[in-house]
Design a protein around this motif. Sequence first.
Motif, PDB file in Angstrom:
ATOM      1  N   LEU A  20     -23.255 -13.798 -32.152  1.00  0.00           N
ATOM      2  CA  LEU A  20     -22.848 -11.946 -32.363  1.00  0.00           C
ATOM      3  C   LEU A  20     -22.765 -12.684 -34.200  1.00  0.00           C
ATOM      4  O   LEU A  20     -23.315 -11.367 -34.259  1.00  0.00           O
ATOM      5  CB  LEU A  20     -21.222 -12.023 -32.398  1.00  0.00           C
ATOM      6  N   ILE A  21     -22.285 -12.636 -34.408  1.00  0.00           N
ATOM      7  CA  ILE A  21     -22.140 -13.710 -36.207  1.00  0.00           C
ATOM      8  C   ILE A  21     -23.190 -13.554 -36.497  1.00  0.00           C
ATOM      9  O   ILE A  21     -23.717 -12.744 -36.923  1.00  0.00           O
ATOM     10  CB  ILE A  21     -21.513 -14.787 -35.905  1.00  0.00           C
ATOM     11  N   ALA A  22     -24.284 -14.565 -35.478  1.00  0.00           N
ATOM     12  CA  ALA A  22     -25.473 -14.676 -36.166  1.00  0.00           C
ATOM     13  C   ALA A  22     -26.418 -13.369 -36.274  1.00  0.00           C
ATOM     14  O   ALA A  22     -27.179 -13.448 -37.081  1.00  0.00           O
ATOM     15  CB  ALA A  22     -25.969 -16.090 -35.460  1.00  0.00           C
ATOM     16  N   VAL A  23     -26.445 -12.469 -35.394  1.00  0.00           N
ATOM     17  CA  VAL A  23     -27.250 -10.666 -35.105  1.00  0.00           C
ATOM     18  C   VAL A  23     -26.857 -10.148 -35.998  1.00  0.00           C
ATOM     19  O   VAL A  23     -27.850  -9.965 -36.744  1.00  0.00           O
ATOM     20  CB  VAL A  23     -26.707 -10.513 -33.389  1.00  0.00           C
ATOM     21  N   GLY A  24     -25.703 -10.268 -36.575  1.00  0.00           N
ATOM     22  CA  GLY A  24     -25.621  -9.570 -37.939  1.00  0.00           C
ATOM     23  C   GLY A  24     -26.295 -10.000 -39.254  1.00  0.00           C
ATOM     24  O   GLY A  24     -26.705  -9.484 -39.757  1.00  0.00           O
ATOM     25  N   LEU A  25     -26.137 -11.634 -39.132  1.00  0.00           N
ATOM     26  CA  LEU A  25     -26.922 -12.122 -40.719  1.00  0.00           C
ATOM     27  C   LEU A  25     -28.297 -11.924 -40.293  1.00  0.00           C
ATOM     28  O   LEU A  25     -28.878 -11.512 -41.198  1.00  0.00           O
ATOM     29  CB  LEU A  25     -26.421 -13.293 -40.165  1.00  0.00           C
ATOM     30  N   LYS A 224     -21.617 -21.833 -39.632  1.00  0.00           N
ATOM     31  CA  LYS A 224     -22.530 -21.933 -38.287  1.00  0.00           C
ATOM     32  C   LYS A 224     -23.832 -20.793 -38.585  1.00  0.00           C
ATOM     33  O   LYS A 224     -24.377 -20.910 -37.704  1.00  0.00           O
ATOM     34  CB  LYS A 224     -21.360 -22.090 -37.130  1.00  0.00           C
ATOM     35  N   ALA A 225     -22.995 -19.296 -38.773  1.00  0.00           N
ATOM     36  CA  ALA A 225     -23.837 -18.853 -38.489  1.00  0.00           C
ATOM     37  C   ALA A 225     -25.628 -19.123 -39.339  1.00  0.00           C
ATOM     38  O   ALA A 225     -26.718 -19.202 -38.608  1.00  0.00           O
ATOM     39  CB  ALA A 225     -24.211 -17.514 -39.707  1.00  0.00           C
ATOM     40  N   PHE A 226     -25.269 -19.826 -40.487  1.00  0.00           N
ATOM     41  CA  PHE A 226     -26.992 -20.429 -41.041  1.00  0.00           C
ATOM     42  C   PHE A 226     -27.711 -21.112 -40.655  1.00  0.00           C
ATOM     43  O   PHE A 226     -28.655 -21.037 -40.395  1.00  0.00           O
ATOM     44  CB  PHE A 226     -26.824 -20.722 -42.762  1.00  0.00           C
ATOM     45  N   ILE A 227     -26.772 -22.445 -39.303  1.00  0.00           N
ATOM     46  CA  ILE A 227     -27.638 -23.066 -38.862  1.00  0.00           C
ATOM     47  C   ILE A 227     -28.201 -22.147 -37.389  1.00  0.00           C
ATOM     48  O   ILE A 227     -29.263 -22.791 -37.429  1.00  0.00           O
ATOM     49  CB  ILE A 227     -26.177 -24.169 -38.138  1.00  0.00           C
ATOM     50  N   VAL A 228     -27.333 -21.450 -37.240  1.00  0.00           N
ATOM     51  CA  VAL A 228     -27.775 -20.461 -35.918  1.00  0.00           C
ATOM     52  C   VAL A 228     -29.149 -20.078 -35.854  1.00  0.00           C
ATOM     53  O   VAL A 228     -30.629 -19.507 -35.382  1.00  0.00           O
ATOM     54  CB  VAL A 228     -26.618 -19.682 -35.133  1.00  0.00           C
ATOM     55  N   VAL A 229     -29.225 -18.955 -37.604  1.00  0.00           N
ATOM     56  CA  VAL A 229     -30.189 -18.375 -37.569  1.00  0.00           C
ATOM     57  C   VAL A 229     -31.341 -19.464 -37.788  1.00  0.00           C
ATOM     58  O   VAL A 229     -32.458 -18.431 -37.920  1.00  0.00           O
ATOM     59  CB  VAL A 229     -30.112 -17.466 -38.473  1.00  0.00           C
ATOM     60  N   THR A 230     -31.050 -20.823 -38.490  1.00  0.00           N
ATOM     61  CA  THR A 230     -32.291 -21.322 -39.003  1.00  0.00           C
ATOM     62  C   THR A 230     -32.869 -22.073 -37.848  1.00  0.00           C
ATOM     63  O   THR A 230     -33.909 -22.012 -37.432  1.00  0.00           O
ATOM     64  CB  THR A 230     -31.426 -22.382 -39.772  1.00  0.00           C
ATOM     65  N   LEU A 231     -32.109 -22.210 -36.515  1.00  0.00           N
ATOM     66  CA  LEU A 231     -32.535 -22.880 -34.823  1.00  0.00           C
ATOM     67  C   LEU A 231     -33.046 -21.490 -33.956  1.00  0.00           C
ATOM     68  O   LEU A 231     -34.174 -21.801 -33.777  1.00  0.00           O
ATOM     69  CB  LEU A 231     -30.866 -23.036 -34.374  1.00  0.00           C
ATOM     70  N   GLY A 232     -33.151 -20.658 -33.995  1.00  0.00           N
ATOM     71  CA  GLY A 232     -33.180 -19.035 -33.815  1.00  0.00           C
ATOM     72  C   GLY A 232     -34.598 -19.056 -34.769  1.00  0.00           C
ATOM     73  O   GLY A 232     -35.074 -18.350 -33.505  1.00  0.00           O
ATOM     74  N   GLY A 233     -34.648 -18.742 -35.678  1.00  0.00           N
ATOM     75  CA  GLY A 233     -35.981 -18.142 -36.394  1.00  0.00           C
ATOM     76  C   GLY A 233     -34.968 -16.968 -37.920  1.00  0.00           C
ATOM     77  O   GLY A 233     -34.242 -16.087 -36.653  1.00  0.00           O
ATOM     78  N   ILE A 234     -35.487 -16.956 -38.483  1.00  0.00           N
ATOM     79  CA  ILE A 234     -34.424 -15.818 -39.072  1.00  0.00           C
ATOM     80  C   ILE A 234     -34.710 -14.898 -39.061  1.00  0.00           C
ATOM     81  O   ILE A 234     -33.798 -14.039 -39.273  1.00  0.00           O
ATOM     82  CB  ILE A 234     -35.136 -16.369 -40.885  1.00  0.00           C
ATOM     83  N   SER A 235     -35.680 -15.026 -38.555  1.00  0.00           N
ATOM     84  CA  SER A 235     -35.804 -12.479 -38.635  1.00  0.00           C
ATOM     85  C   SER A 235     -35.856 -12.237 -36.934  1.00  0.00           C
ATOM     86  O   SER A 235     -36.417 -11.609 -36.829  1.00  0.00           O
ATOM     87  CB  SER A 235     -37.203 -12.438 -39.077  1.00  0.00           C
ATOM     88  N   SER A 236     -35.321 -13.515 -36.029  1.00  0.00           N
ATOM     89  CA  SER A 236     -35.748 -13.148 -34.754  1.00  0.00           C
ATOM     90  C   SER A 236     -34.302 -12.424 -34.073  1.00  0.00           C
ATOM     91  O   SER A 236     -32.800 -13.282 -33.900  1.00  0.00           O
ATOM     92  CB  SER A 236     -35.948 -14.488 -33.941  1.00  0.00           C
TER      93      SER A 236
END
Length: 286
Positions: A20-25, A224-236
């Motif tokens: 939820l946090i990473a989707v917004g970021l 944690k949010a930046f770890i998540v978006v790095t894992l999944g892809g910064i624009s995905s």
Amino acid sequence: MDLIPQYIFNGLVVGSSYALIAVGLTAIFGLMEIANFAHGQFYMLGAFFAYTLTRLLGLDFWTGLVGSVMGVMIVGVVLERTLFRILRGASLSSSVLATIALSIFLENLALNVWGPRPQKIPTPFETGSIEFAGVFTTPERLLMLTVTVVIVILLHVGLRHTQTGKAIRATFQQREAAALVGIDIDRLYTLTFAIGAGVAGLAGVLLGTIFVVQPAMGGIATLKAFIVVTLGGISSFAGGIAGGLLLGLAESFGAIISPAYKDAVGFILVMLVLLYKPDGLFGKRS
């Protein structure tokens, strides 16, 4: 082996909050190209708003939840129309420094308003555990998972099947072309920022019912949010959801080895992913 389903469930619960946090970021970075290091503070504010509305003002939990999310969205709109509008087009280093300063300000503001003592958000659920298929949980954890699924479905439907969602996707892909065909970029920025902040605040409320609320929780959430978006892809968007669940599962199983090194699991995952998939698991090579 008997505890594996329990570890999987625990990982999905924590991972859903990360998602939820990473989707917004992801939305804010992908649309506005601003690395918001204060994003975790929206998560923290949502939790404290809920604590204030429920425990201090005596409102019921559901009213407090809705009021907290709306409050965080208003804070997001104000910040987008002031600080983040100034940062548009600025260098990455400028946005990083400005948002780090904002995170420090908001954390210290919370420290002065609510104090350093950890607090708990009251819920209408009865205390005690629920058992199914050998897995023990609580109503608060089930609520966390249920709300995450609902939010993910609503975001997917909104982005794919509404005019505003299509405009956001168009702006995400090519900002100049979207502006040329008459899309109001400023309105979309404000709306996206408000939604991203509100979803992060929602995660703070839900996780605050499971654990505790304290001013420093925003900094951990940002990390944690930046770890998540790095894992999944910064624009995905899909990558943000998958990355959050992956990190939650990895931390849950990492706690088997040593709870002290649980948080290090995310950095190990990032290093492995960057070695073989520099754009993230769901990212597209530029």
